[in-house]
Design a protein around this motif. Structure first.
Motif, PDB file in Angstrom:
ATOM      1  N   ASN A  78       2.009  11.376   8.346  1.00 33.82           N
ATOM      2  CA  ASN A  78       0.730  11.705   8.980  1.00 33.82           C
ATOM      3  C   ASN A  78      -0.185  10.483   9.063  1.00 33.82           C
ATOM      4  OD1 ASN A  78       1.516  14.384   9.230  1.00 33.82           O
ATOM      5  ND2 ASN A  78       0.656  14.955   7.251  1.00 33.82           N
ATOM      6  N   TYR A  79      -0.049   9.599   8.084  1.00 34.34           N
ATOM      7  CA  TYR A  79      -0.928   8.420   8.037  1.00 34.34           C
ATOM      8  C   TYR A  79      -0.473   7.336   9.006  1.00 34.34           C
ATOM      9  CZ  TYR A  79      -3.202   4.284   5.988  1.00 34.34           C
ATOM     10  OH  TYR A  79      -3.915   3.132   5.793  1.00 34.34           O
ATOM     11  N   LYS A  80       0.818   7.104   9.087  1.00 28.68           N
ATOM     12  CA  LYS A  80       1.362   6.016   9.898  1.00 28.68           C
ATOM     13  C   LYS A  80       2.104   6.498  11.144  1.00 28.68           C
ATOM     14  CE  LYS A  80       0.090   2.628   7.167  1.00 28.68           C
ATOM     15  NZ  LYS A  80      -0.854   1.564   7.601  1.00 28.68           N
ATOM     16  N   SER A  81       2.160   7.803  11.353  1.00 32.81           N
ATOM     17  CA  SER A  81       2.868   8.383  12.514  1.00 32.81           C
ATOM     18  C   SER A  81       4.344   7.966  12.529  1.00 32.81           C
ATOM     19  CB  SER A  81       2.177   7.961  13.820  1.00 32.81           C
ATOM     20  OG  SER A  81       0.850   8.416  13.859  1.00 32.81           O
ATOM     21  N   LYS A 137       4.921  13.207  -0.427  1.00 36.94           N
ATOM     22  CA  LYS A 137       4.405  11.871  -0.125  1.00 36.94           C
ATOM     23  C   LYS A 137       4.969  11.355   1.193  1.00 36.94           C
ATOM     24  CE  LYS A 137       1.712  11.219  -3.636  1.00 36.94           C
ATOM     25  NZ  LYS A 137       0.248  11.070  -3.454  1.00 36.94           N
ATOM     26  N   GLU A 194       0.490   3.525  -3.297  1.00 43.33           N
ATOM     27  CA  GLU A 194      -0.339   4.702  -3.061  1.00 43.33           C
ATOM     28  C   GLU A 194       0.474   5.969  -2.782  1.00 43.33           C
ATOM     29  OE1 GLU A 194      -3.578   4.775  -3.438  1.00 43.33           O
ATOM     30  OE2 GLU A 194      -3.699   2.631  -3.887  1.00 43.33           O
ATOM     31  N   TYR A 195       1.723   5.811  -2.356  1.00 42.85           N
ATOM     32  CA  TYR A 195       2.488   6.982  -1.949  1.00 42.85           C
ATOM     33  C   TYR A 195       3.835   7.086  -2.660  1.00 42.85           C
ATOM     34  CZ  TYR A 195      -0.948   7.376   1.796  1.00 42.85           C
ATOM     35  OH  TYR A 195      -2.109   7.510   2.495  1.00 42.85           O
ATOM     36  N   GLN A 248       2.872  12.800   3.849  1.00 43.17           N
ATOM     37  CA  GLN A 248       1.581  12.118   3.921  1.00 43.17           C
ATOM     38  C   GLN A 248       1.705  10.761   4.610  1.00 43.17           C
ATOM     39  OE1 GLN A 248       0.155  12.009  -0.114  1.00 43.17           O
ATOM     40  NE2 GLN A 248      -0.133  14.228  -0.233  1.00 43.17           N
ATOM     41  N   ILE A 249       2.795  10.037   4.311  1.00 42.11           N
ATOM     42  CA  ILE A 249       3.019   8.758   4.986  1.00 42.11           C
ATOM     43  C   ILE A 249       3.203   8.969   6.485  1.00 42.11           C
ATOM     44  CG2 ILE A 249       4.606   6.804   5.195  1.00 42.11           C
ATOM     45  CD1 ILE A 249       5.194   7.120   2.208  1.00 42.11           C
ATOM     46  N   GLU A 300       0.818  -1.212   0.000  1.00 40.90           N
ATOM     47  CA  GLU A 300       0.000   0.000   0.000  1.00 40.90           C
ATOM     48  C   GLU A 300       0.850   1.258   0.000  1.00 40.90           C
ATOM     49  OE1 GLU A 300      -3.295   2.270   2.835  1.00 40.90           O
ATOM     50  OE2 GLU A 300      -2.190   0.507   3.564  1.00 40.90           O
ATOM     51  N   ILE A 301       1.875   1.284   0.840  1.00 39.21           N
ATOM     52  CA  ILE A 301       2.717   2.477   0.942  1.00 39.21           C
ATOM     53  C   ILE A 301       3.405   2.752  -0.391  1.00 39.21           C
ATOM     54  CG2 ILE A 301       4.765   3.451   2.060  1.00 39.21           C
ATOM     55  CD1 ILE A 301       2.256   3.494   3.770  1.00 39.21           C
TER      56      ILE A 301
END
Length: 303
Positions: free
Chosen positions: A232-235, A226, A62-63, A229-230, A58-59
């Protein structure tokens, strides 16, 4: 020769000093690396949970891969436009016409002096204010414009220095065979200058690729954005930045290797083209005919 041209060979005492400095430098680097790793571990940045997302598809789908495509897209378009603009401005600076040379020089010096980020912010605001591009292409257009203007000015200087590095006999020979200034530039000088500056142009690709990260400021979807964004999404912002930084290092290293290979190829071609000439033995009959023509006797009669 046993010695060197620029400096004397170090003696035993200097060699021991150089070795001690080298060992001390390695120890300092290792100590700094240990300190960084220890602090990361203390803050929990080296736990498996922080790095595990990068092992999932996914990472990447998508990123990271879309960010890499965005980075390479902006870099590729900027390279093409910068090469065209740089050649035009470089030839303009070499023009014998004052009304062409002076404006080209002003444009080159101006865009070399203005920071790339400032140009990105300005063009982004300009395009947004006048709706010159669709919203989804606005950031890309601003990034490409800024990179094109700055690197085009740099390429123009490379073109000018490449032409100046050629022997003056090239242009003199072109004038001797009746070529105009424009034709000699287009047919003789410019192809040789581009060949000579090709390694520097390939090296400039590294600069363009790195500067695409400045598009993060204007919300362009490239690798650095990106990574945010990763995070923020996965801390896991710091591991994301480290992974993206490693991707940049790998790509720039490959470009540097390409530049070195191009430079070695150009040097081999230069040596083969400019190598020593070997004199072949002359035909004795030709020598005799030449001597006869010189003395005025002419060749012997067939009768």
């Amino acid at each position: 020769m046993s010695g060197t041209v620029l400096f004397d060979a170090p003696g035993p005492r200097a060699k021991r000093l150089y070795a001690a400095v080298g060992v001390a430098s390695v120890l300092i680097l290792l100590l700094a690396l240990w300190f960084v790793i220890d602090k990361l571990n203390e803050k929990g940045q080296l736990t498996a949970a922080k790095w595990e997302p990068f092992l999932t598809g996914e990472i990447w789908t998508e990123y990271l891969i879309p960010g890499l495509i965005g980075t390479l897209t902006a870099a590729a378009i900027s390279v093409v436009f910068a090469m065209v603009l740089g050649v035009l401005l470089g030839v303009g600076r070499l023009s014998t016409q004052v009304w062409i040379r002076w404006p080209s020089s002003v444009v080159v010096e101006f865009f070399r002096a203005v920071p790339v980020l400032l140009m990105m912010l300005f063009t982004y605001a300009l395009y947004a204010n006048y709706d010159l591009f669709p919203p989804d292409r606005l950031a890309l257009a601003a990034v490409v414009t800024a990179l094109t203007l700055y690197n085009g000015a740099v390429v123009a200087e490379l073109v000018r220095s490449g032409v100046y590095s050629l022997p003056k006999g090239q242009s003199e020979a072109a004038m001797a065979i009746g070529l105009t200034t424009g034709k000699s530039m287009r047919m003789i000088l410019l192809p040789q200058a581009i060949t000579a500056m090709l390694p520097a142009i390939v090296g400039q690709l590294v600069v363009i690729l790195k500067d695409t990260a400045l598009g993060y400021i204007i919300t362009y979807e490239e690798l650095l954005r990106k990574a945010e964004q990763i995070g923020n999404y996965k801390s896991n912002l710091l591991p994301a930045l480290i992974v993206v930084g490693a991707i940049f290092v790998i790509i720039n290293y490959l470009l540097s290797v390409l530049a070195q290979r191009v430079e070695r190829l150009m040097r081999r071609r230069g040596r083969s083209a400019g190598g020593p000439l070997t004199a072949e033995p002359l035909d004795q009959s030709a020598v005799g005919t030449t001597e006869a023509l010189t003395t005025g006797d002419g060749p012997p009669s067939a009768n």
